[in-house]
Design a protein around this motif. Structure first.
Motif, PDB file in Angstrom:
ATOM      1  N   ALA A 116       0.820  -1.188   0.004  1.00 29.47           N
ATOM      2  CA  ALA A 116      -0.076  -0.223  -0.015  1.00 29.47           C
ATOM      3  C   ALA A 116       0.915   1.168   0.233  1.00 29.47           C
ATOM      4  O   ALA A 116       0.484   2.334  -0.889  1.00 29.47           O
ATOM      5  N   ARG A 117       1.969   1.230   0.680  1.00 27.68           N
ATOM      6  CA  ARG A 117       2.835   2.363   0.787  1.00 27.68           C
ATOM      7  C   ARG A 117       3.421   2.623  -0.665  1.00 27.68           C
ATOM      8  O   ARG A 117       3.594   3.654  -1.081  1.00 27.68           O
ATOM      9  N   VAL A 118       3.709   1.529  -1.353  1.00 27.71           N
ATOM     10  CA  VAL A 118       4.298   1.735  -2.403  1.00 27.71           C
ATOM     11  C   VAL A 118       3.436   2.242  -3.753  1.00 27.71           C
ATOM     12  O   VAL A 118       3.617   2.990  -4.312  1.00 27.71           O
ATOM     13  N   LEU A 119       2.281   1.692  -3.696  1.00 27.97           N
ATOM     14  CA  LEU A 119       1.077   2.075  -4.238  1.00 27.97           C
ATOM     15  C   LEU A 119       0.607   3.535  -4.144  1.00 27.97           C
ATOM     16  O   LEU A 119       0.531   4.328  -5.078  1.00 27.97           O
ATOM     17  N   THR A 120       0.795   4.096  -3.066  1.00 25.69           N
ATOM     18  CA  THR A 120       0.386   5.412  -2.541  1.00 25.69           C
ATOM     19  C   THR A 120       1.589   6.509  -2.926  1.00 25.69           C
ATOM     20  O   THR A 120       1.294   7.607  -3.123  1.00 25.69           O
ATOM     21  N   GLY A 121       2.418   6.069  -2.833  1.00 27.07           N
ATOM     22  CA  GLY A 121       3.987   6.743  -3.064  1.00 27.07           C
ATOM     23  C   GLY A 121       4.462   6.873  -4.553  1.00 27.07           C
ATOM     24  O   GLY A 121       5.276   7.572  -4.628  1.00 27.07           O
ATOM     25  N   THR A 122       3.955   5.936  -5.263  1.00 31.26           N
ATOM     26  CA  THR A 122       4.345   6.042  -6.754  1.00 31.26           C
ATOM     27  C   THR A 122       3.271   6.345  -7.618  1.00 31.26           C
ATOM     28  O   THR A 122       2.014   6.217  -7.152  1.00 31.26           O
ATOM     29  N   LEU A 123       3.513   6.522  -8.868  1.00 30.06           N
ATOM     30  CA  LEU A 123       2.499   6.542 -10.013  1.00 30.06           C
ATOM     31  C   LEU A 123       2.721   5.475 -10.967  1.00 30.06           C
ATOM     32  O   LEU A 123       3.728   4.799 -10.999  1.00 30.06           O
ATOM     33  N   ASN A 124       1.535   5.191 -11.548  1.00 30.54           N
ATOM     34  CA  ASN A 124       1.564   4.099 -12.616  1.00 30.54           C
ATOM     35  C   ASN A 124       2.252   4.615 -13.867  1.00 30.54           C
ATOM     36  O   ASN A 124       2.086   5.811 -14.389  1.00 30.54           O
ATOM     37  N   ASN A 125       3.104   3.764 -14.608  1.00 34.49           N
ATOM     38  CA  ASN A 125       3.783   4.071 -15.713  1.00 34.49           C
ATOM     39  C   ASN A 125       3.029   3.681 -16.888  1.00 34.49           C
ATOM     40  O   ASN A 125       2.755   2.478 -17.121  1.00 34.49           O
ATOM     41  N   PRO A 126       2.271   4.489 -17.641  1.00 36.00           N
ATOM     42  CA  PRO A 126       1.377   4.140 -18.631  1.00 36.00           C
ATOM     43  C   PRO A 126       2.171   3.402 -19.843  1.00 36.00           C
ATOM     44  O   PRO A 126       1.483   2.879 -20.783  1.00 36.00           O
ATOM     45  N   PHE A 127       3.532   3.534 -20.050  1.00 37.29           N
ATOM     46  CA  PHE A 127       4.457   3.026 -21.076  1.00 37.29           C
ATOM     47  C   PHE A 127       4.970   1.910 -20.747  1.00 37.29           C
ATOM     48  O   PHE A 127       5.415   1.003 -21.529  1.00 37.29           O
ATOM     49  N   ALA A 128       4.575   1.040 -19.597  1.00 41.05           N
ATOM     50  CA  ALA A 128       5.060  -0.063 -19.033  1.00 41.05           C
ATOM     51  C   ALA A 128       4.290  -1.231 -19.697  1.00 41.05           C
ATOM     52  O   ALA A 128       3.291  -1.116 -19.901  1.00 41.05           O
ATOM     53  N   PRO A 129       4.904  -2.451 -20.070  1.00 42.43           N
ATOM     54  CA  PRO A 129       4.197  -3.357 -20.547  1.00 42.43           C
ATOM     55  C   PRO A 129       3.055  -3.878 -19.625  1.00 42.43           C
ATOM     56  O   PRO A 129       3.517  -4.179 -18.430  1.00 42.43           O
ATOM     57  N   VAL A 130       2.184  -4.376 -20.074  1.00 40.50           N
ATOM     58  CA  VAL A 130       1.085  -4.739 -19.634  1.00 40.50           C
ATOM     59  C   VAL A 130       1.488  -6.139 -18.646  1.00 40.50           C
ATOM     60  O   VAL A 130       0.763  -6.413 -17.688  1.00 40.50           O
ATOM     61  N   HIS A 131       2.228  -6.841 -19.396  1.00 42.98           N
ATOM     62  CA  HIS A 131       2.415  -8.398 -18.698  1.00 42.98           C
ATOM     63  C   HIS A 131       3.206  -8.253 -17.464  1.00 42.98           C
ATOM     64  O   HIS A 131       3.343  -9.241 -16.724  1.00 42.98           O
ATOM     65  N   LEU A 132       3.770  -6.935 -17.209  1.00 38.97           N
ATOM     66  CA  LEU A 132       4.713  -6.977 -15.956  1.00 38.97           C
ATOM     67  C   LEU A 132       3.818  -6.824 -14.750  1.00 38.97           C
ATOM     68  O   LEU A 132       2.584  -6.384 -14.753  1.00 38.97           O
ATOM     69  N   PRO A 133       4.142  -7.366 -13.534  1.00 40.74           N
ATOM     70  CA  PRO A 133       3.273  -7.449 -12.372  1.00 40.74           C
ATOM     71  C   PRO A 133       3.218  -5.781 -11.929  1.00 40.74           C
ATOM     72  O   PRO A 133       4.104  -4.857 -12.288  1.00 40.74           O
ATOM     73  N   TRP A 134       2.304  -5.589 -11.058  1.00 41.25           N
ATOM     74  CA  TRP A 134       2.187  -4.130 -10.756  1.00 41.25           C
ATOM     75  C   TRP A 134       3.141  -3.131 -10.055  1.00 41.25           C
ATOM     76  O   TRP A 134       3.558  -2.034 -10.471  1.00 41.25           O
ATOM     77  N   TRP A 135       3.983  -3.936  -9.550  1.00 40.42           N
ATOM     78  CA  TRP A 135       5.385  -3.231  -8.725  1.00 40.42           C
ATOM     79  C   TRP A 135       6.264  -2.993  -9.600  1.00 40.42           C
ATOM     80  O   TRP A 135       7.167  -1.977  -9.571  1.00 40.42           O
ATOM     81  N   GLU A 136       6.168  -3.545 -10.754  1.00 41.44           N
ATOM     82  CA  GLU A 136       7.301  -3.258 -11.862  1.00 41.44           C
ATOM     83  C   GLU A 136       6.643  -2.199 -12.777  1.00 41.44           C
ATOM     84  O   GLU A 136       7.498  -1.697 -13.839  1.00 41.44           O
ATOM     85  N   ARG A 137       5.441  -1.796 -12.582  1.00 39.31           N
ATOM     86  CA  ARG A 137       4.929  -0.881 -13.402  1.00 39.31           C
ATOM     87  C   ARG A 137       4.701   0.547 -12.926  1.00 39.31           C
ATOM     88  O   ARG A 137       4.010   1.249 -13.276  1.00 39.31           O
ATOM     89  N   ARG A 138       5.457   0.702 -11.787  1.00 38.17           N
ATOM     90  CA  ARG A 138       5.237   2.122 -10.991  1.00 38.17           C
ATOM     91  C   ARG A 138       6.501   2.749 -11.478  1.00 38.17           C
ATOM     92  O   ARG A 138       7.525   2.301 -11.327  1.00 38.17           O
TER      93      ARG A 138
END
Length: 139
Positions: A116-138
């Motif tokens: 939750a801390r990582v989700l609130t402290g980072t932004l989603n990367n719209p250019f990251a590949p969709v197949h990556l897990p959520w923590w690698e698309r931040r």
């Protein structure tokens, strides 16, 4: 004179380093869950305590970019199996998939606040590949 609390005394003690050959444990997990994690590490030829180190690494607050690629301690410590696409949270996720239900729930409850801390402290990367897990698309 007021008495010092046991927690205050423990906080001032030196940290004891683990002796070689003693199993690494994740505080807050039952002994059976720690044994299951040790079996996972042996089965996948990981160094002993690797999952415990990944949980510790994932749970500490980051004071620099969230990517582990810029952390020389992590890269140097894991030279033998470290690959550029391996992330501590990925290792935790693989361990979660092999644990039994009760151990999985407990480990997930330890990791969830940090997720939750990582989700609130980072932004989603719209250019990251969709197949990556959520923590690698931040970002």
């Amino acid at each position: 004179m007021p008495r010092r609390s046991p927690g205050e005394i423990r906080g001032q003690l030196r940290l004891h380093h683990r002796r070689p050959g003693t199993p690494a444990v994740i505080r807050g997990l039952s002994p059976s869950a720690n044994r299951e994690i040790a079996q996972f590490e042996r089965r996948h030829a990981l160094p002993q305590g690797e999952v415990a180190h990944a949980v510790h690494y994932w749970s500490r607050p980051k004071r620099r970019p969230p990517s582990h690629l810029f952390d020389p301690y992590y890269a140097d410590r894991h030279d033998d199996w470290y690959q550029g696409d391996c992330h501590p949270r990925t290792l935790i996720e693989h361990a979660l998939r092999t644990l039994r239900k009760r151990a999985r729930r407990r480990l997930l409850s330890l990791v969830a606040p940090h997720d939750a801390r990582v989700l609130t402290g980072t932004l989603n990367n719209p250019f990251a590949p969709v197949h990556l897990p959520w923590w690698e698309r931040r970002l």
